[in-house]
Motif scaffolding. Structure first.
Motif, PDB file in Angstrom:
ATOM      1  N   LEU A 189      -4.835   4.640  -5.992  1.00  0.00           N
ATOM      2  CA  LEU A 189      -3.781   5.648  -5.577  1.00  0.00           C
ATOM      3  C   LEU A 189      -4.527   7.003  -4.992  1.00  0.00           C
ATOM      4  CD1 LEU A 189      -0.807   5.552  -6.022  1.00  0.00           C
ATOM      5  CD2 LEU A 189      -1.087   7.129  -7.921  1.00  0.00           C
ATOM      6  N   LEU A 190      -3.804   7.525  -3.881  1.00  0.00           N
ATOM      7  CA  LEU A 190      -4.013   8.565  -3.147  1.00  0.00           C
ATOM      8  C   LEU A 190      -3.142   9.727  -3.452  1.00  0.00           C
ATOM      9  CD1 LEU A 190      -5.310   7.015   0.349  1.00  0.00           C
ATOM     10  CD2 LEU A 190      -6.748   7.771  -1.599  1.00  0.00           C
ATOM     11  N   LYS A 191      -1.883   9.567  -3.593  1.00  0.00           N
ATOM     12  CA  LYS A 191      -0.906  10.298  -3.573  1.00  0.00           C
ATOM     13  C   LYS A 191       0.205   9.990  -4.509  1.00  0.00           C
ATOM     14  CE  LYS A 191       2.478  12.754  -0.591  1.00  0.00           C
ATOM     15  NZ  LYS A 191       2.946  13.092   0.826  1.00  0.00           N
ATOM     16  N   LEU A 192       0.547  10.758  -5.532  1.00  0.00           N
ATOM     17  CA  LEU A 192       1.454  10.581  -6.468  1.00  0.00           C
ATOM     18  C   LEU A 192       2.587  11.771  -6.310  1.00  0.00           C
ATOM     19  CD1 LEU A 192       2.728   8.983  -8.896  1.00  0.00           C
ATOM     20  CD2 LEU A 192       1.551  10.577 -10.478  1.00  0.00           C
ATOM     21  N   SER A 193       3.687  11.510  -5.982  1.00  0.00           N
ATOM     22  CA  SER A 193       4.610  12.390  -5.545  1.00  0.00           C
ATOM     23  C   SER A 193       6.014  12.067  -6.334  1.00  0.00           C
ATOM     24  CB  SER A 193       5.079  12.567  -4.044  1.00  0.00           C
ATOM     25  OG  SER A 193       5.748  13.722  -3.789  1.00  0.00           O
ATOM     26  N   LEU A 194       6.391  12.901  -7.406  1.00  0.00           N
ATOM     27  CA  LEU A 194       7.507  12.503  -8.273  1.00  0.00           C
ATOM     28  C   LEU A 194       8.352  13.874  -8.160  1.00  0.00           C
ATOM     29  CD1 LEU A 194       5.695  10.698 -10.939  1.00  0.00           C
ATOM     30  CD2 LEU A 194       6.939   9.550  -8.767  1.00  0.00           C
ATOM     31  N   ARG A 195       8.403  14.682  -7.198  1.00  0.00           N
ATOM     32  CA  ARG A 195       9.042  15.994  -7.048  1.00  0.00           C
ATOM     33  C   ARG A 195      10.633  15.756  -7.435  1.00  0.00           C
ATOM     34  NH1 ARG A 195       8.190  16.945  -2.503  1.00  0.00           N
ATOM     35  NH2 ARG A 195      10.259  16.593  -1.480  1.00  0.00           N
ATOM     36  N   ASN A 196      11.082  16.568  -8.361  1.00  0.00           N
ATOM     37  CA  ASN A 196      12.734  16.637  -8.534  1.00  0.00           C
ATOM     38  C   ASN A 196      13.278  15.372  -9.037  1.00  0.00           C
ATOM     39  OD1 ASN A 196      15.012  18.024  -8.470  1.00  0.00           O
ATOM     40  ND2 ASN A 196      15.585  17.422  -6.455  1.00  0.00           N
ATOM     41  N   CYS A 197      12.554  14.819  -9.977  1.00  0.00           N
ATOM     42  CA  CYS A 197      13.454  13.451 -10.583  1.00  0.00           C
ATOM     43  C   CYS A 197      13.690  13.328 -11.945  1.00  0.00           C
ATOM     44  CB  CYS A 197      12.034  12.396 -10.359  1.00  0.00           C
ATOM     45  SG  CYS A 197      11.696  11.818  -8.824  1.00  0.00           S
ATOM     46  N   VAL A 230       0.810  -1.191   0.011  1.00  0.00           N
ATOM     47  CA  VAL A 230       0.011   0.000  -0.105  1.00  0.00           C
ATOM     48  C   VAL A 230       0.806   1.269   0.115  1.00  0.00           C
ATOM     49  CG1 VAL A 230      -2.141  -1.241   1.101  1.00  0.00           C
ATOM     50  CG2 VAL A 230      -0.239  -0.088   2.769  1.00  0.00           C
ATOM     51  N   HIS A 231       2.133   1.147   0.643  1.00  0.00           N
ATOM     52  CA  HIS A 231       2.967   2.274   0.712  1.00  0.00           C
ATOM     53  C   HIS A 231       4.475   2.147  -0.114  1.00  0.00           C
ATOM     54  CE1 HIS A 231       0.410   3.769   4.395  1.00  0.00           C
ATOM     55  NE2 HIS A 231      -0.025   4.022   3.190  1.00  0.00           N
ATOM     56  N   MET A 232       4.588   2.878  -1.058  1.00  0.00           N
ATOM     57  CA  MET A 232       6.185   2.619  -1.589  1.00  0.00           C
ATOM     58  C   MET A 232       6.859   3.940  -1.435  1.00  0.00           C
ATOM     59  SD  MET A 232       7.494   1.636  -5.364  1.00  0.00           S
ATOM     60  CE  MET A 232       7.028  -0.202  -5.100  1.00  0.00           C
ATOM     61  N   GLU A 271      -3.046  -2.549  -4.785  1.00  0.00           N
ATOM     62  CA  GLU A 271      -3.549  -1.821  -3.405  1.00  0.00           C
ATOM     63  C   GLU A 271      -2.872  -0.769  -2.947  1.00  0.00           C
ATOM     64  OE1 GLU A 271      -6.146  -3.060  -1.537  1.00  0.00           O
ATOM     65  OE2 GLU A 271      -6.445  -4.914  -2.899  1.00  0.00           O
ATOM     66  N   LEU A 272      -2.094  -0.211  -4.125  1.00  0.00           N
ATOM     67  CA  LEU A 272      -1.051   0.864  -3.851  1.00  0.00           C
ATOM     68  C   LEU A 272      -1.819   2.036  -3.428  1.00  0.00           C
ATOM     69  CD1 LEU A 272       2.021   1.566  -3.520  1.00  0.00           C
ATOM     70  CD2 LEU A 272       1.956   2.152  -5.961  1.00  0.00           C
ATOM     71  N   LEU A 273      -1.583   2.722  -2.611  1.00  0.00           N
ATOM     72  CA  LEU A 273      -2.218   4.116  -2.080  1.00  0.00           C
ATOM     73  C   LEU A 273      -1.469   5.341  -2.233  1.00  0.00           C
ATOM     74  CD1 LEU A 273      -4.139   3.059   1.257  1.00  0.00           C
ATOM     75  CD2 LEU A 273      -4.965   3.121  -0.984  1.00  0.00           C
ATOM     76  N   ILE A 274       0.066   5.060  -2.009  1.00  0.00           N
ATOM     77  CA  ILE A 274       1.029   6.076  -2.092  1.00  0.00           C
ATOM     78  C   ILE A 274       2.248   5.538  -2.871  1.00  0.00           C
ATOM     79  CG2 ILE A 274       2.592   7.400  -0.633  1.00  0.00           C
ATOM     80  CD1 ILE A 274       0.821   7.616   1.770  1.00  0.00           C
ATOM     81  N   LEU A 275       2.714   6.287  -3.800  1.00  0.00           N
ATOM     82  CA  LEU A 275       3.954   6.310  -4.551  1.00  0.00           C
ATOM     83  C   LEU A 275       4.653   7.643  -4.421  1.00  0.00           C
ATOM     84  CD1 LEU A 275       5.459   4.348  -6.622  1.00  0.00           C
ATOM     85  CD2 LEU A 275       4.263   5.595  -8.419  1.00  0.00           C
ATOM     86  N   GLN A 276       5.585   7.570  -3.679  1.00  0.00           N
ATOM     87  CA  GLN A 276       6.615   8.884  -3.386  1.00  0.00           C
ATOM     88  C   GLN A 276       7.866   8.480  -3.740  1.00  0.00           C
ATOM     89  OE1 GLN A 276       5.313  10.868   0.103  1.00  0.00           O
ATOM     90  NE2 GLN A 276       7.379  11.010   0.789  1.00  0.00           N
TER      91      GLN A 276
END
Length: 661
Positions: free
Chosen positions: A219-227, A172-174, A194-199
């Motif tokens: 998915l609830l959160k997709l965070s790919l900042r500065n990649c 659920v959290h990566m 089941e993934l909810l957060i991909l950070q």
């Protein structure tokens, strides 16, 4: 396999911290109350009690992790969070087939992740974040079929994210942000059911965002900042509950699809890219939006009319659209996230008298000026799905207190935003007022609340994300509830020592007294602890100059044995400075439960001490033997520390018996 003496010796020696774990090695770990060791409450098939948990959270441990940990074959929780452990993770930990929680975060671990960790069949959570672990993520981790939480952020992991991780059915959290990962983003991650957060912030990926990511239905959160990502933004309309999108500081280009985002969306950050065209008008109508950051792109304007609520933090600064008068109000830098300590409003305690409360006034209690001892908890939201916490405070309060099964008014908190962004909290949980004097939790409630945090029994929230426990601090009333480190020294720890600290031989009379008292100490173990309600008759001891005090007099003189009155401690118990109602200042030596003597021995000791008189010895003034307590009252001696007295800087030598008191 039973836990052998050889194993515990190897583990203790590997930590290089004998003081913290000083009672390891004394008898059986499950029957001798070892520090931070919790065992099953039943014997297993081999007839032994086995270690279930090692709770070494925040004990300032140094050294390394011993391969001997692999011998705890029945262990379910290995917690060494927030210490100073160095070296690599032993591959032998992969032999702990019953392990559910592997908690190694907040140390100084180095080296690579052992392949063997990928064969832990019952692992629910692996936390290795905030270390210096390098090398690739082992492909064997794709075998962790029960693992829900991958928290591996803030390390030096490198290489590509293994596409094989898409086989993980429960994840659920990566959280892999702040590493050195590279290569392309695996499209296969969209298959994680089941993934909810991909950070994945602050890595070095190539190419763009796979279009298949729009199929992550939970998915609830997709965070790919500065990649270092390139190419267009995929249409994310197909993700029904996506609440947090951060694609900032990349090289994304093209126009934004006219997406229909979820009404749950709180944060959209697309700043510092190469995006062009108009901003989709759908972004302006999201009811729960808190932050919309579009600065430093190439946007020409907003498609359609502007309908941005006043509470939304919107910035278009650094875009060609900004000279346009219709958007001028939005061409400013976004408000920074406040990272100073913030308090949440609660009931006022200004009218409560501080000198009458030895603990703290519970600000939320329905009983005015309820003085109680709280549990102090360091807590942090690792990947929250919000940008503005005050707007969600009530929801958080309901979430946490319902998860802990306590009343909302029992919780008091302050908070601050930290780099990440992560939300750091300082929690105080107060007991419930029942009757006058009920100002502390009982032992079972303390253990229950602690286990809720340490075993992650509080369900994760969709909007607040995963949490981590930073510390669980017990005030004096709770010190004995959980096995804690003991000092290697039984000497006095504070200055201004009252006359109860160390023996001084003054002539043959004193030498004879020491011998007699030593014999009493030797024989006291034959007697059981006295009853809590036993009271010595005043007539049973009539010695000139020695007074029998009541327990209430002792309690009042020391402000209920408050820590501020404590002036020393030894193997017998603690020493308090007391002030009686007539102004007399005394030193009160209070025996701890394991040092109590039989009634005859205690009376004999008082008689012997009353006969010892010397100009260089403090005088015994009295005693207390009520409510299951044994206390001796001495003349108070100030004028410096024990070192001062023994070096001849003061006139009067302190005196202590060699008995258990």
């Amino acid at each position: 396999m039973a836990y052998t003496d050889a194993n515990h010796k190897l583990i203790r020696e590997s930590f290089n911290d004998p003081d913290t774990l000083s009672n390891w090695g004394r008898g059986d770990p499950c029957q001798s109350n070892w520090t931070a060791v919790l065992c099953f409450n039943r014997t297993l098939d081999d007839g032994y009690l086995h270690v279930r948990e090692l709770q070494l959270l925040s004990l300032n441990l140094s050294g390394t992790l011993s391969p001997a940990f692999g011998q705890f074959s029945n262990m379910e929780i290995l917690d060494v969070m927030w210490n100073k452990i160095t070296g690599s993770i032993p591959k032998e930990i992969g032999e702990l087939r019953n392990l559910r929680l592997l908690l190694l975060n907040g140390n100084q671990l180095t080296g690579s992740l052992p392949e063997e960790l990928g064969y832990l069949p019952n692992l629910d959570r692996i936390q290795i974040d905030q270390n210096f672990i390098s090398g690739p993520i082992p492909t064997s981790f794709a075998n962790l079929n029960k693992t829900k939480h991958f928290h591996m952020n803030n390390n030096s992991l490198s290489g590509q994210i293994p596409p094989e991780l898409s086989r993980l059915p429960a994840l659920v959290h990566m959280l892999l942000d702040n590493n050195n990962l590279s290569g392309t983003l695996p499209p296969e991650l969209s298959q994680l059911p089941e993934l909810l957060i991909l950070q994945l912030d602050n890595n070095h990926f190539e190419g763009g965002i796979p279009s298949s990511y729009s199929n992550m239905l939970k998915l609830l959160k997709l965070s790919l900042r500065n990649c270092t990502l390139e190419g267009p933004i995929p249409d994310l309309s197909g993700i029904p509950k996506l609440a947090y999108i951060d694609l900032s500081n990349n090289n994304l280009n093209g126009s934004i699809p006219d997406m229909t985002l979820s009404n749950d969306t709180t944060t959209i950050d697309l700043s510092r890219n190469l995006l062009t065209g108009p901003i989709p008008r759908g972004f302006s109508g999201l009811p729960n939006l808190q932050r919309l950051d579009m600065q430093n792109n190439r946007f020409s304007g907003i498609s359609g009319s502007i309908n941005i609520p006043t509470n939304v933090n919107l910035s278009l600064q650094g875009n060609p659209a900004c000279p346009n008068d219709s958007v001028a109000d939005y061409c400013r830098s976004p408000s920074a996230i406040v990272n100073s300590l913030q308090s949440v409003p609660s009931n006022s305690t200004e009218n409560c008298q501080p000198q009458s409360c030895p603990y703290e006034y519970a600000p939320g209690s329905p009983v005015p000026c309820f003085c109680a001892a709280p549990l102090l908890i360091g807590y942090r939201l690792k990947s929250p799905g919000i940008s503005d916490f005050p707007a969600y405070f009530y929801s958080f309060e309901v979430y946490l207190t319902s998860g802990l099964k306590i009343n909302q008014y029992q919780l008091d908190l302050t908070y601050e935003w930290q780099k990440g962004p992560r939300l750091r909290m300082y929690l105080k949980i107060f007991p419930v007022y029942t009757v006058p004097g009920s100002n502390t939790f009982n032992r079972s409630e303390v253990l229950r609340i602690r286990s809720m945090f340490t075993q992650w029994e509080i369900p994760d929230s969709e909007i607040f994300g995963p949490y981590e426990l930073l510390n669980f601090t017990l005030l004096d009333p709770y010190k004995d509830f959980i096995p804690t480190p003991t000092s290697s020294s039984s000497g006095i720890s504070k200055g201004a020592v009252a006359g109860i600290v160390v023996g001084a031989i003054v002539g043959a009379v004193l030498l004879s007294a020491f011998v007699s008292l030593y014999i009493l100490r030797f024989h006291r173990k034959k007697y059981h602890a006295i009853s809590r309600k036993r009271r010595i008759s005043r007539a049973s001891l009539k010695i000139e100059g020695v007074k029998s005090f009541t327990y209430e007099e002792m309690k009042h003189a020391t402000h209920n044995f408050d820590v501020s009155s404590e002036i020393g401690q030894g193997g017998y118990g603690k020493v308090y400075k007391g002030v009686f109602t007539d102004g007399t200042v005394v030193a009160i030596k209070r025996a701890q439960e394991g040092s109590l003597q039989g009634e005859k021995e205690f009376l004999t000791e008082i008689e012997l001490l009353s006969r010892l008189h010397h100009r260089n010895l403090v005088s015994l003034l009295g005693f207390c033997d009520e409510e299951g307590e044994q206390m001796l009252v001495y003349e108070f001696m100030s004028n410096g520390t024990l070192r001062d007295h023994l070096s001849g800087m003061s006139l009067k030598i302190p005196f202590v018996t060699t008995t258990s008191l």
